[in-house]
Design a protein around this motif. Structure first.
Motif, PDB file in Angstrom:
ATOM      1  N   ARG A  79      20.984  -0.715  -5.082  1.00 26.14           N
ATOM      2  CA  ARG A  79      22.128  -1.539  -4.717  1.00 26.14           C
ATOM      3  C   ARG A  79      23.428  -0.932  -5.249  1.00 26.14           C
ATOM      4  O   ARG A  79      24.454  -0.910  -4.566  1.00 26.14           O
ATOM      5  CB  ARG A  79      21.919  -2.923  -5.316  1.00 26.14           C
ATOM      6  N   PHE A  80      23.363  -0.430  -6.485  1.00 25.25           N
ATOM      7  CA  PHE A  80      24.545   0.179  -7.093  1.00 25.25           C
ATOM      8  C   PHE A  80      25.008   1.381  -6.257  1.00 25.25           C
ATOM      9  O   PHE A  80      26.185   1.503  -5.933  1.00 25.25           O
ATOM     10  CB  PHE A  80      24.249   0.620  -8.537  1.00 25.25           C
ATOM     11  N   GLU A  83      26.593   0.307  -2.972  1.00 26.47           N
ATOM     12  CA  GLU A  83      27.940  -0.264  -3.158  1.00 26.47           C
ATOM     13  C   GLU A  83      28.952   0.828  -3.508  1.00 26.47           C
ATOM     14  O   GLU A  83      30.020   0.907  -2.915  1.00 26.47           O
ATOM     15  CB  GLU A  83      27.926  -1.301  -4.299  1.00 26.47           C
ATOM     16  N   ARG A  84      28.598   1.660  -4.489  1.00 27.18           N
ATOM     17  CA  ARG A  84      29.557   2.648  -4.988  1.00 27.18           C
ATOM     18  C   ARG A  84      29.861   3.718  -3.936  1.00 27.18           C
ATOM     19  O   ARG A  84      30.988   4.181  -3.812  1.00 27.18           O
ATOM     20  CB  ARG A  84      29.021   3.262  -6.280  1.00 27.18           C
ATOM     21  N   GLY A  86      29.892   3.227  -0.770  1.00 28.70           N
ATOM     22  CA  GLY A  86      30.792   2.577   0.191  1.00 28.70           C
ATOM     23  C   GLY A  86      32.236   2.642  -0.276  1.00 28.70           C
ATOM     24  O   GLY A  86      33.143   2.967   0.493  1.00 28.70           O
ATOM     25  N   VAL A  87      32.456   2.380  -1.578  1.00 23.64           N
ATOM     26  CA  VAL A  87      33.817   2.423  -2.134  1.00 23.64           C
ATOM     27  C   VAL A  87      34.348   3.867  -2.095  1.00 23.64           C
ATOM     28  O   VAL A  87      35.489   4.115  -1.711  1.00 23.64           O
ATOM     29  CB  VAL A  87      33.846   1.888  -3.597  1.00 23.64           C
TER      30      VAL A  87
END
Lengths: 186, 156
Positions: A79-80, A83-84, A86-87
Motif C-alpha cells: 500500500r505504501f 501511494e508513494r 502515485g505522489v
C-alpha cells in the motif's frame, strides 16, 4: 543470427518499457477515492505554486520506507509503495509541465528582446532537454522500480528545474527593465 | 482578498489567533482541522467572529488563511512516523471512541476538506496519501492478533 538476437533484445526492451509506462500511467490515474479534480491544480492561466524542495526529498525519502518495513506487513508495504509512487509520478508530471511553461514564456520574451545571447539561450535549451529526459526516465523508473530508486535523478531534476526558472526570471527582469527604459521620455 | 488589509492589524490578528485560539489545541493536526473549519464551504472565505470583531473581517480572514496554509504545510512535511503519532494524539484528544473515529476517517476521508485552496497539487496529494497510510498503520497496530515488532525477539 546476431541480427535475430539483437531484434529479440530490442523487442524485449521495448516491451519492458511499455509495461513500465502502462504501470506508471495506471498508478497516476488510480486515485483511491475516484475523482480528485481539485488536485489537477489551479485553473488555466492561474499562477501555479511550485513544490517546495523539502517535499521533494520527503517524497523520495527512504525514512518512510524503513518505518513501514518495521511493521512487518506485506500488505502495508504494498500500500505504501502504491501511494508513494502515485505522489512521485504526480510530481514528475507537474515538474515537466512547469518547465514547459517556463520555456514557453521565455521563448515569447526572447522574441521581444533586442539582444539575445546565444550562450544563455543554448544553456536554457540544453538544461530543458536534460530535464525532460530526466522526467521521462523517472516516469518509467518509478513504474518499474519505485520512487525511492530514482531518488538521485529526482534531486537532479529538481535542481535543474530551479536553475531554469531562475535564469528565465532574470532574463524577464532584464527585458522588462529594457522595455521600461525604451518607453521612458526620450 | 482586498489589498486594503493593512500589515499591522493583520499581524495583530495573526498573533491573537495563534496565542488565544491555536495554542489551546493540543496538536498540529488539530490546529489544521480547527482552521479548516473556519472556512465557509460555499464561498471558501474564512470567518472567525471574535477575530473579525477585534481586527476587522479582512484582517481576520487573511490571518486565518495564512495560519491555515502554515498548518497545512507543517503537517504535510511530517514523516510518516511523526504523522502516525500526531494522528494518534488527535484521535485521543477528540474524546470519541478511537476505533469508531478511525473507521469513520478511513471511510469518509474528512481530512480532504482541510486542504487549503491553491496549494501545490503534489503537496496536497502527499498530505492525503500520508493520512491514508497513517490511518492504515493505526488500524494495523490495533489488530489483536498482531505482534508488535519492537516486542518481538530477534530470530538469531
Amino acid at each position: 543470427m546476431i541480427g535475430t538476437t539483437s531484434a529479440l533484445i530490442a523487442a524485449a526492451a521495448l516491451m519492458l518499457l511499455l509495461i513500465a509506462w502502462v504501470r506508471a500511467d495506471k498508478a497516476l490515474r488510480d486515485l483511491p477515492l475516484g475523482s480528485e479534480g481539485w488536485l489537477s491544480g489551479p485553473e488555466e492561466g492561474a499562477e501555479l505554486e511550485a513544490c517546495p524542495p523539502e517535499f521533494v526529498s520527503q517524497i523520495f525519502s527512504n525514512c518512510d520506507v524503513a518505518y513501514v518495513e518495521r511493521m512487518n506487513s506485506p500488505e502495508l508495504e504494498r500500500r505504501f509503495h502504491h501511494e508513494r509512487n502515485g505522489v512521485a509520478l504526480l510530481w514528475v508530471r507537474e515538474t515537466a509541465a512547469a518547465v514547459d511553461r517556463i520555456v514557453r514564456s521565455h521563448a515569447e520574451a526572447s522574441r521581444r528582446s533586442r539582444d539575445i545571447e546565444f550562450i544563455t539561450e543554448a544553456s536554457i535549451f540544453f538544461q530543458y532537454v536534460q530535464l525532460r529526459a530526466a522526467c521521462a526516465f523517472m516516469f518509467v523508473g518509478i513504474g518499474l522500480a519505485g520512487a525511492q530508486k530514482v531518488r538521485a535523478v529526482a534531486f537532479y531534476a529538481d535542481s535543474l528545474n530551479q536553475r531554469i526558472g531562475q535564469v528565465a526570471r532574470e532574463f524577464d527582469a532584464g527585458l522588462r527593465a529594457q522595455e521600461m527604459k525604451g518607453a521612458g521620455p526620450s | 482578498m482586498s489589498a486594503e488589509v493593512k500589515l499591522m492589524p493583520l499581524q495583530q490578528a495573526y498573533d491573537d489567533l495563534v496565542y488565544r485560539s491555536l495554542s489551546r489545541v493540543p496538536c498540529e493536526l488539530g490546529r489544521l482541522i480547527y482552521l479548516a473549519s473556519t472556512r465557509e464551504y460555499n464561498t471558501g472565505h474564512y470567518y472567525h467572529e471574535g477575530l473579525a470583531d477585534r481586527f476587522g473581517p479582512d484582517a481576520a480572514q487573511k490571518a486565518l488563511e495564512i495560519a491555515h496554509r502554515q498548518a497545512f504545510y507543517k503537517v504535510s512535511a511530517y514523516s510518516l512516523e511523526d504523522l502516525v503519532e500526531e494522528l494518534e494524539q488527535y484521535l485521543t484528544s477528540t474524546k470519541e471512541e478511537p476505533q469508531e473515529c478511525l473507521r469513520a476517517w478511513q471511510k469518509l476521508e474528512p481530512y480532504r476538506i482541510t486542504v487549503p485552496a491553491d496549494v501545490n497539487a503534489t503537496v496536497a496529494r502527499l498530505f492525503t496519501s500520508n493520512l491514508r497510510l497513517a490511518l492504515a498503520i493505526l488500524r494495523f497496530r490495533q489488530r489483536p492478533s498482531r505482534q508488535h515488532p519492537q516486542a518481538a525477539s530477534p530470530q538469531q
